[in-house]
Design an enzyme around this catalytic site. Structure first.
Site, PDB file in Angstrom:
ATOM      1  N   HIS A 132      -5.855 -16.611 -12.518  1.00 21.21           N
ATOM      2  CA  HIS A 132      -4.490 -16.313 -12.965  1.00 21.21           C
ATOM      3  C   HIS A 132      -3.818 -17.659 -13.278  1.00 21.21           C
ATOM      4  CE1 HIS A 132      -0.220 -15.173 -12.363  1.00 21.21           C
ATOM      5  NE2 HIS A 132      -0.586 -13.913 -12.532  1.00 21.21           N
ATOM      6  N   ASP A 209      -6.839 -17.682  -3.884  1.00 20.45           N
ATOM      7  CA  ASP A 209      -5.709 -16.868  -4.337  1.00 20.45           C
ATOM      8  C   ASP A 209      -6.002 -15.427  -3.913  1.00 20.45           C
ATOM      9  OD1 ASP A 209      -4.050 -15.177  -5.741  1.00 20.45           O
ATOM     10  OD2 ASP A 209      -4.304 -16.185  -7.678  1.00 20.45           O
ATOM     11  N   GLN A 212      -4.728 -10.308  -5.008  1.00 17.69           N
ATOM     12  CA  GLN A 212      -5.270  -8.969  -5.307  1.00 17.69           C
ATOM     13  C   GLN A 212      -6.249  -8.481  -4.246  1.00 17.69           C
ATOM     14  OE1 GLN A 212      -4.103  -7.182  -7.708  1.00 17.69           O
ATOM     15  NE2 GLN A 212      -3.076  -8.706  -8.978  1.00 17.69           N
ATOM     16  N   LYS A 235       2.650  -7.040  -3.977  1.00 17.86           N
ATOM     17  CA  LYS A 235       1.450  -6.299  -4.386  1.00 17.86           C
ATOM     18  C   LYS A 235       0.842  -5.556  -3.200  1.00 17.86           C
ATOM     19  CE  LYS A 235       0.357  -9.825  -7.824  1.00 17.86           C
ATOM     20  NZ  LYS A 235       0.802  -9.338  -9.118  1.00 17.86           N
ATOM     21  N   CYS A 373      -1.560 -12.800 -17.586  1.00 15.67           N
ATOM     22  CA  CYS A 373      -1.433 -14.176 -17.060  1.00 15.67           C
ATOM     23  C   CYS A 373      -2.809 -14.799 -16.854  1.00 15.67           C
ATOM     24  CB  CYS A 373      -0.628 -14.218 -15.762  1.00 15.67           C
ATOM     25  SG  CYS A 373       1.017 -13.577 -15.926  1.00 15.67           S
TER      26      CYS A 373
HETATM   27  C1  PLP Z   1      -4.566 -13.061  -9.077  1.00 17.23           C
HETATM   28  C2  PLP Z   1      -3.102 -13.368  -9.077  1.00 17.23           C
HETATM   29  N1  PLP Z   1      -2.688 -14.581  -8.706  1.00 17.23           N
HETATM   30  C3  PLP Z   1      -1.387 -14.900  -8.673  1.00 17.23           C
HETATM   31  C4  PLP Z   1      -0.423 -13.994  -9.024  1.00 17.23           C
HETATM   32  C5  PLP Z   1       1.015 -14.403  -8.973  1.00 17.23           C
HETATM   33  O1  PLP Z   1       1.690 -13.720  -7.970  1.00 17.23           O
HETATM   34  P1  PLP Z   1       3.264 -13.853  -7.834  1.00 17.23           P
HETATM   35  O2  PLP Z   1       3.828 -13.644  -9.217  1.00 17.23           O
HETATM   36  O3  PLP Z   1       3.646 -12.742  -6.927  1.00 17.23           O
HETATM   37  O4  PLP Z   1       3.565 -15.198  -7.292  1.00 17.23           O
HETATM   38  C6  PLP Z   1      -0.803 -12.720  -9.437  1.00 17.23           C
HETATM   39  C7  PLP Z   1       0.209 -11.746  -9.887  1.00 17.23           C
HETATM   40  O5  PLP Z   1       0.084 -11.118 -10.902  1.00 17.23           O
HETATM   41  C8  PLP Z   1      -2.179 -12.393  -9.459  1.00 17.23           C
HETATM   42  O6  PLP Z   1      -2.604 -11.199  -9.844  1.00 17.23           O
END
Ligand code: PLP
Length: 415
Positions: A132, A209, A212, A235, A373
């Site tokens: 991401h 990270d 998910q 999430k 993203c």
């Molecule tokens: C794999 C992953 N990393 C990071 C993020 C970013 O999360 P946040 O926008 O809640 O900081 C997301 C959110 O879509 C994600 O799916």
């Protein structure tokens, strides 16, 4: 009364679970809502909504400052979430949980507080093709400042990380490696424990990270053996603006503050300020108190359902949906890893992802379309966007049936 033998798990009562989520009973465009955009954000159970409501109605006060009753009640409830989150991921200590606004802030905290002071021009950071932007752009910003290179571990066409290539990139120049636990586009579950072992052997910290992963499966940071684990609360059925960074105590101890202000200090003097110990050192200012209390309720809720059972139910839904979608002519699925969470990115020949999502919305079905993203991943597959159905434990087989039926209808409309 019919008794269930102790060794048989109770069946997964999805209808009972759905009844706990008020929003799931609404209609969209005259149809019962099917919410398949869980990788984007999840819906909230009544317990979370009520916990937030209860805070504002009964004990709204700032935390860690006031000795009056409301202040103590607010602080107790807010800090209880730190204990719950620590247990939820099997962290060795509650002091290793730094509250953040989400994964993005957690990764930026690692970038600026942990990594930046350690970087020299020519150093490297390793990530994978399936990250991401939250696990790409912070490193690029550091790269621009210090002259650090981002190295990218490749994936296969099926969307699996090529582990040997990742390990090959772990040279002495590498100061940190980052990997997504579960891809938000492909659903791929990465072999984090194996990557962590390889990184540890070479003295390279591994950041995971976990955005998910936490909503869908048990996570044990001790078993994974990583060094940083980034989380996002919205999430995992909690409120937006909540999340956390888990980091090993010895790493946090040596990290300077990133944000300065109230709450994060020991003593402030004009000739020099001393800082609080972790985790409060990294939590300047008034936090999202109601949100974190809601996140505590979300964790309780997930525990009451059971994460093994959540993972098993979602696996069943994934297999069911994948098999049905594979019968649709011209439909291509992106991401067919052997270890996969219930995320299905897809395209239909000749149709744009946004048109797919718009027409599905007419049927009351919420899926996301776009680059998710993850521009580099789109570039890898040579597409500008995909549509993505991402499921949660409150989804049903009947919803999958309606989704597949709607896809058939949409396909004909776009042909
Ligand atoms: C794999 C992953 N990393 C990071 C993020 C970013 O999360 P946040 O926008 O809640 O900081 C997301 C959110 O879509 C994600 O799916």
């Amino acid at each position: 009364m019919s008794a269930r033998p102790n060794d048989l798990p109770a069946p997964f009562d999805v209808e009972r679970i759905r009844a706990d989520f008020p929003l799931l009973s609404r209609t969209v465009n005259g149809k019962p809502l099917i919410y398949f955009d869980n990788a984007n954000t999840s819906q909230k159970p009544r317990a979370v909504i009520e916990a937030v409501d209860d805070f504002y109605r009964r004990f709204n006060a700032n935390v860690s400052r006031a000795v009056h009753t409301l202040g103590e009640e607010a602080t107790t409830a807010y800090e209880a979430t730190r204990d719950k989150l620590a247990r939820f991921i099997n962290a060795p200590s509650r002091d290793e949980i730094v509250f953040t606004s989400g994964t993005t802030q957690a990764i930026n905290l690692v970038a600026y507080s942990y990594l930046l002071p350690r970087l020299q021009p020519g150093d490297e950071i390793v990530v994978t093709t399936m990250e991401h932007h939250a696990n790409i752009v912070p490193w690029q910003l550091l790269g621009d400042r210090v002259g650090v290179k981002l190295k990218v571990a490749p994936i296969t066409e099926k969307g699996e990380l090529i582990v040997e290539k990742f390990v090959d990139l772990l040279t002495p120049r590498v100061k940190l490696a980052g990997v997504v636990h579960v891809s938000n586009v492909l659903g791929t579950i990465n072999p984090v424990a194996e990557l962590a072992r390889a990184a540890r052997k070479r003295g390279i910290p591994l950041l995971v990270d976990g955005s998910q992963a936490l909503p869908h499966m048990p996570v044990d940071v001790r078993a994974l053996g990583c060094d940083f684990y980034a989380m996002t609360g919205h999430k995992m059925f909690g409120p937006t603006g909540t999340g956390a960074l888990w980091a090993r105590k010895e790493l946090l101890r040596d990290m300077p503050p990133f944000f300065g202000g109230g709450e994060m200090i020991r003593e402030v003097r004009f000739d020099g300020t001393t800082y609080a110990d972790p985790p409060h050192r990294f939590e300047a200012g008034t936090p999202n108190i109601a949100g974190f209390i809601g996140l505590g309720a979300a964790i309780d809720y997930m525990n009451s359902v059971g994460r093994e059972r959540i993972a098993a139910w979602e696996r069943e839904l994934l297999d069911y949906a994948t098999a049905a979608l594979k019968t649709v002519p011209g439909l291509r699925i992106f991401g067919e890893a052997e270890h996969k969470a219930a995320v299905i990115s897809f395209l239909i020949d000749g149709a744009h992802a946004h048109d797919l999502a718009t027409l599905l919305d007419h049927e009351g079905i919420a899926v996301r379309s776009g680059h998710h993203c993850a521009h580099p991943l789109m570039q890898f597959y040579g597409v500008p966007a995909t549509a993505r159905a991402s499921l949660a434990f409150y989804n049903t087989r009947e919803e999958v049936d309606r989704f597949v039926e709607a896809i058939g209808k949409v396909r004909k409309l776009l042909a």
